[in-house]
Design a protein around this motif. Structure first.
Motif, short mmCIF file in Angstrom:
data_model
loop_
_atom_site.label_atom_id
_atom_site.label_comp_id
_atom_site.label_asym_id
_atom_site.label_seq_id
_atom_site.Cartn_x
_atom_site.Cartn_y
_atom_site.Cartn_z
N ASP A 8 0.82 -1.21 0.00
CA ASP A 8 0.00 0.00 0.00
C ASP A 8 0.86 1.26 0.00
O ASP A 8 0.52 2.26 -0.65
N GLU A 9 2.00 1.22 0.70
CA GLU A 9 2.91 2.37 0.70
C GLU A 9 3.54 2.56 -0.68
O GLU A 9 3.68 3.69 -1.17
N SER A 10 3.93 1.45 -1.31
CA SER A 10 4.54 1.54 -2.64
C SER A 10 3.56 2.15 -3.64
O SER A 10 3.92 3.02 -4.44
N VAL A 11 2.31 1.70 -3.60
CA VAL A 11 1.30 2.24 -4.52
C VAL A 11 1.06 3.72 -4.25
O VAL A 11 1.00 4.53 -5.18
N ALA A 12 0.95 4.10 -2.98
CA ALA A 12 0.70 5.50 -2.64
C ALA A 12 1.83 6.40 -3.14
O ALA A 12 1.59 7.45 -3.74
N GLY A 66 9.83 -19.75 -5.14
CA GLY A 66 8.53 -20.40 -5.12
C GLY A 66 7.48 -19.68 -4.30
O GLY A 66 6.32 -20.12 -4.25
N SER A 67 7.86 -18.56 -3.66
CA SER A 67 6.89 -17.80 -2.86
C SER A 67 5.80 -17.22 -3.75
O SER A 67 6.05 -16.79 -4.89
N PHE A 68 4.58 -17.18 -3.22
CA PHE A 68 3.47 -16.57 -3.94
C PHE A 68 3.41 -15.05 -3.71
O PHE A 68 2.60 -14.36 -4.33
N VAL A 69 4.24 -14.53 -2.81
CA VAL A 69 4.15 -13.13 -2.46
C VAL A 69 4.39 -12.21 -3.66
O VAL A 69 3.64 -11.24 -3.85
N PRO A 70 5.40 -12.45 -4.51
CA PRO A 70 5.58 -11.55 -5.66
C PRO A 70 4.33 -11.46 -6.53
O PRO A 70 3.92 -10.36 -6.94
N ARG A 71 3.70 -12.60 -6.81
CA ARG A 71 2.48 -12.58 -7.62
C ARG A 71 1.33 -11.92 -6.86
O ARG A 71 0.53 -11.19 -7.45
N ALA A 72 1.25 -12.15 -5.55
CA ALA A 72 0.19 -11.55 -4.75
C ALA A 72 0.33 -10.04 -4.68
O ALA A 72 -0.67 -9.31 -4.74
N ARG A 73 1.56 -9.54 -4.58
CA ARG A 73 1.78 -8.09 -4.56
C ARG A 73 1.30 -7.47 -5.88
O ARG A 73 0.61 -6.44 -5.90
N ALA A 74 1.69 -8.10 -7.00
CA ALA A 74 1.27 -7.59 -8.30
C ALA A 74 -0.25 -7.65 -8.44
O ALA A 74 -0.87 -6.72 -8.97
N ALA A 75 -0.85 -8.73 -7.97
CA ALA A 75 -2.30 -8.88 -8.07
C ALA A 75 -3.03 -7.83 -7.24
O ALA A 75 -4.08 -7.32 -7.64
N ALA A 76 -2.47 -7.48 -6.08
CA ALA A 76 -3.09 -6.46 -5.24
C ALA A 76 -3.11 -5.11 -5.94
O ALA A 76 -4.08 -4.35 -5.83
N VAL A 77 -2.04 -4.81 -6.66
CA VAL A 77 -1.98 -3.55 -7.41
C VAL A 77 -3.09 -3.51 -8.46
O VAL A 77 -3.83 -2.52 -8.58
N PHE A 78 -3.22 -4.58 -9.20
CA PHE A 78 -4.26 -4.65 -10.23
C PHE A 78 -5.65 -4.57 -9.62
O PHE A 78 -6.51 -3.84 -10.11
N ALA A 79 -5.88 -5.32 -8.55
CA ALA A 79 -7.21 -5.33 -7.92
C ALA A 79 -7.59 -3.94 -7.43
O ALA A 79 -8.75 -3.52 -7.57
N SER A 80 -6.64 -3.21 -6.87
CA SER A 80 -6.95 -1.88 -6.37
C SER A 80 -7.28 -0.93 -7.51
O SER A 80 -8.14 -0.05 -7.38
N TRP A 81 -6.64 -1.11 -8.68
CA TRP A 81 -6.93 -0.27 -9.84
C TRP A 81 -8.35 -0.53 -10.33
O TRP A 81 -9.12 0.40 -10.56
N GLY A 133 -7.64 4.86 -4.79
CA GLY A 133 -6.79 3.69 -4.98
C GLY A 133 -5.92 3.41 -3.77
O GLY A 133 -5.76 2.26 -3.35
N GLU A 134 -5.39 4.47 -3.18
CA GLU A 134 -4.57 4.31 -1.97
C GLU A 134 -5.40 3.76 -0.82
O GLU A 134 -4.95 2.88 -0.08
N ALA A 135 -6.61 4.27 -0.65
CA ALA A 135 -7.48 3.81 0.44
C ALA A 135 -7.86 2.35 0.24
O ALA A 135 -7.88 1.56 1.21
N ILE A 136 -8.14 1.95 -0.99
CA ILE A 136 -8.54 0.57 -1.26
C ILE A 136 -7.40 -0.40 -0.98
O ILE A 136 -7.58 -1.41 -0.30
N ILE A 137 -6.21 -0.10 -1.47
CA ILE A 137 -5.12 -1.06 -1.25
C ILE A 137 -4.66 -1.05 0.21
O ILE A 137 -4.18 -2.05 0.72
N ARG A 138 -4.89 0.07 0.90
CA ARG A 138 -4.57 0.10 2.34
C ARG A 138 -5.50 -0.86 3.10
O ARG A 138 -5.07 -1.59 3.99
N GLU A 139 -6.78 -0.87 2.72
CA GLU A 139 -7.71 -1.80 3.34
C GLU A 139 -7.36 -3.24 2.99
O GLU A 139 -7.42 -4.15 3.83
#
Length: 211
Positions: free
Chosen positions: A90-94, A158-173, A199-205
């Motif tokens: 959320d900080e990166s997106v903001a 093999g961590s899912f975190v990189p994909r999850a971070r990218a997905a969160a950005v898209f979902a917030s958009w 967008g910032e408020a959504i990804i923060r939530e």
């Protein structure tokens, strides 16, 4: 032929400047008058170019709209990649969104918008071709962000975190577009709300664990 320090000729730089003027003139008209209501002739007048000049750069009005979106998305992804890979998403997106506004991208409050941006209209409605191209762009962006986070060394193989971070950005958009669509449809939305603030408020939530 004269070449600049960046390796581009004066002709190439003039061509890029003309293309940019067309894209941004069209976006201003799309916001003020609507995508459907804006003609190529309107865009030519606003950009102060001949109609034939537009067709040297773009084969359709849709291509102009998509060029604007592609430029925005490229700048957004670059701004995100410039942030620390372990920074809360959320900080990166903001910070990335703030950077875009500081560098000239639109930050108009909802109360001052004459109507929804065409990208709002084309998500869920409108031309499937345009919506499909937008989704393709986001697919590429997802892959670029995922690769960046995976290569950072912050997450185990093999961590899912990189994909999850990218997905969160898209979902917030997507959620931001839908919030603005609802706002133009009569749902309550603060007049001072901007695409960035929503967008910032959504990804923060999303990152708070409360969902």
């Amino acid at each position: 032929m004269s070449t600049t320090a960046e390796g581009k000729t004066r002709f190439e730089r003039r061509k890029e400047a003309t293309r940019g003027r067309i894209v941004h003139a069209a976006n201003t008209l799309f916001l003020a008058d609507g995508y459907v209501e804006t003609s190529m002739e309107d865009i030519a007048r606003a950009a102060d170019v001949a109609i034939r000049t537009i067709y040297l750069h773009f084969d359709s009005k849709a291509a102009i709209l998509l060029a604007y979106f592609d430029e925005w998305l490229d700048d957004f992804v670059d701004a995100l990649i410039a942030r620390p890979a372990a920074e809360p998403i959320d900080e990166s997106v903001a910070r990335a969104l703030d950077f875009l506004v500081q560098n000239g991208w639109d930050g108009t409050p909802f109360g001052e918008m004459p109507g929804p941006h065409p990208t709002v209209e084309f998500i869920g409605t409108g031309s499937p071709e345009i919506a499909g191209r937008i989704m393709h762009g986001w697919g590429r962006a997802q892959d670029a962000l995922t690769a960046h986070y995976a290569a950072s060394g912050e997450y185990p193989a093999g961590s899912f975190v990189p994909r999850a971070r990218a997905a969160a950005v898209f979902a917030s958009w997507v959620a931001t577009l839908l919030v603005f669509r609802d706002g133009f449809g009569g749902a309550p939305l603060d007049a001072q709300a901007t695409g960035n603030s929503v967008g910032e408020a959504i990804i923060r939530e999303m990152n708070s664990g409360r969902l």
